[in-house]
Design an enzyme around this catalytic site. Structure first.
Site, mmCIF file in Angstrom:
data_model
loop_
_atom_site.group_PDB
_atom_site.id
_atom_site.type_symbol
_atom_site.label_atom_id
_atom_site.label_comp_id
_atom_site.label_asym_id
_atom_site.label_seq_id
_atom_site.Cartn_x
_atom_site.Cartn_y
_atom_site.Cartn_z
ATOM 1 N N LYS A 1 -6.966 1.596 -3.581
ATOM 2 C CA LYS A 1 -7.049 1.283 -2.162
ATOM 3 C C LYS A 1 -6.828 2.533 -0.483
ATOM 4 O O LYS A 1 -7.993 2.294 0.310
ATOM 5 C CB LYS A 1 -5.631 0.861 -2.219
ATOM 6 C CG LYS A 1 -4.865 0.728 -0.541
ATOM 7 C CD LYS A 1 -5.845 -1.166 0.248
ATOM 8 C CE LYS A 1 -6.005 -1.186 0.870
ATOM 9 N NZ LYS A 1 -4.552 -2.106 1.547
ATOM 10 N N LYS B 1 -0.087 5.351 8.328
ATOM 11 C CA LYS B 1 0.676 5.781 7.220
ATOM 12 C C LYS B 1 -0.257 5.429 5.792
ATOM 13 O O LYS B 1 0.062 6.983 4.795
ATOM 14 C CB LYS B 1 1.782 4.604 7.181
ATOM 15 C CG LYS B 1 2.856 4.757 5.597
ATOM 16 C CD LYS B 1 1.983 3.677 4.166
ATOM 17 C CE LYS B 1 1.891 2.182 4.540
ATOM 18 N NZ LYS B 1 1.530 1.806 3.305
ATOM 19 N N THR C 1 0.985 -1.563 0.046
ATOM 20 C CA THR C 1 -0.086 0.152 0.045
ATOM 21 C C THR C 1 0.643 1.010 0.304
ATOM 22 O O THR C 1 1.315 1.114 1.269
ATOM 23 C CB THR C 1 -0.924 -0.094 0.944
ATOM 24 O OG1 THR C 1 -2.136 -1.066 1.213
ATOM 25 C CG2 THR C 1 -1.697 1.094 1.254
#
Length: 287
Positions: free
Chosen positions: A172, A240, A97
């Site tokens: 995502k 993050k 990711t």
């Protein structure tokens, strides 16, 4: 069967690479910590390489699942990175990711080496990786995607090309934005139920069958009531991911007020010592 490489044997990569081996693919793995690579080979057979470049040599598909943009650059374009060894016409599939910007950057770098790049972040967490039931959202060109999709099926129940390079990462981001809001709402609802003197599990049993039901409720509701957070997707990693979402929103003009607020709530959880707690630990702030 394909000859593949897998770079990064974290909580996701280790079982994903294992599923590839179990399907009969010839797998060469690389991991920064050699002891984990040794353990994987002892369990699954196949072979390990000393560098990402060595792992990529001769592979038709090179998979990676590492921590962030900089980790990804390190294993691709860094010293002895995978792009030094990747074969002409091979496909690099990134399950990290990361940002859409780094996906576009590495697509250009792969093309300079005669290879293809697919950004392919996953959803489903550690359990999904272990059970081979991940959802994979991809960005890139149709022809190389068509070659990798049957191989990805070893650990995914759903895989879809969402558009050009970066579209997987953007999808995502949508996933993480939705999860953040859902978990805050679930935390507030369950905390309210407990303050009101209700049987929390009974509440879950009833409302999960109606419009409030969700994967988070089904899979995290009970553990939230029990104050258990020592599993799943860590708060550090969620922050993050949300930082990537917020940066992209600044660039494209999208408004993410709830996401920005929940990100600060996760900062509070980190301050409570919850850096490695599951993301459902948002409820801890309310107790």
């Amino acid at each position: 069967m394909a000859r593949v490489a897998f770079i990064g044997l974290g909580v996701m990569g280790y079982p994903m690479a294992g599923h590839l081996a179990a399907r009969g693919h010839a797998v060469t793995i690389y991991n920064r910590t050699a002891a984990r690579a040794d353990a994987w080979v002892a369990q699954h057979g196949n072979s390990w390489a000393a560098t990402p470049a060595e792992a990529a040599q001769g592979a038709e598909i090179v998979f990676a699942c590492v921590g962030n943009d900089d980790d990804l650059r390190s294993v691709t374009t860094g010293e002895a990175g995978a792009f030094e060894g990747i074969a002409k016409g091979a496909v690099f599939v990134d399950h990290t990711t990361a940002s859409a910007a780094v996906a576009r950057e590495l697509h250009r770098a792969a093309r300079d080496h005669g290879a293809h790049f697919i950004d392919a972040p996953v959803s489903g967490g550690q359990a999904g990786a272990e059970n081979g039931t991940l959802t994979v959202m991809c960005g890139g060109e149709a022809e190389p995607y068509g070659r990798v999709e049957p191989v990805i099926a070893a650990y995914a129940r759903s895989c879809r090309l969402m558009g050009g390079v970066g579209a997987g990462q953007l999808t995502k981001m949508v996933n993480q934005i939705c999860i953040a809001g859902l978990l805050q709402g679930l935390s507030e609802g369950l905390a309210f139920a407990q303050k009101a003197g209700l049987d929390g599990q009974a509440v879950l049993d009833v409302i999960s069958k109606g419009a409030a039901g969700s994967w988070q409720m089904e899979n995290r509701g009970a553990s939230m009531l029990e104050d258990r957070f020592d599993f799943g997707f860590a708060v550090d990693w969620m922050r993050k991911d949300l930082a990537i979402c917020l940066a992209e929103a600044d660039a494209n003009g999208a408004a993410l007020p709830v996401t920005a607020l929940v990100d600060q709530f996760y900062k509070d959880v980190q301050g409570m010592g919850g850096r490695r707690w599951d993301t459902s630990s948002l409820i801890r702030r309310l107790r």
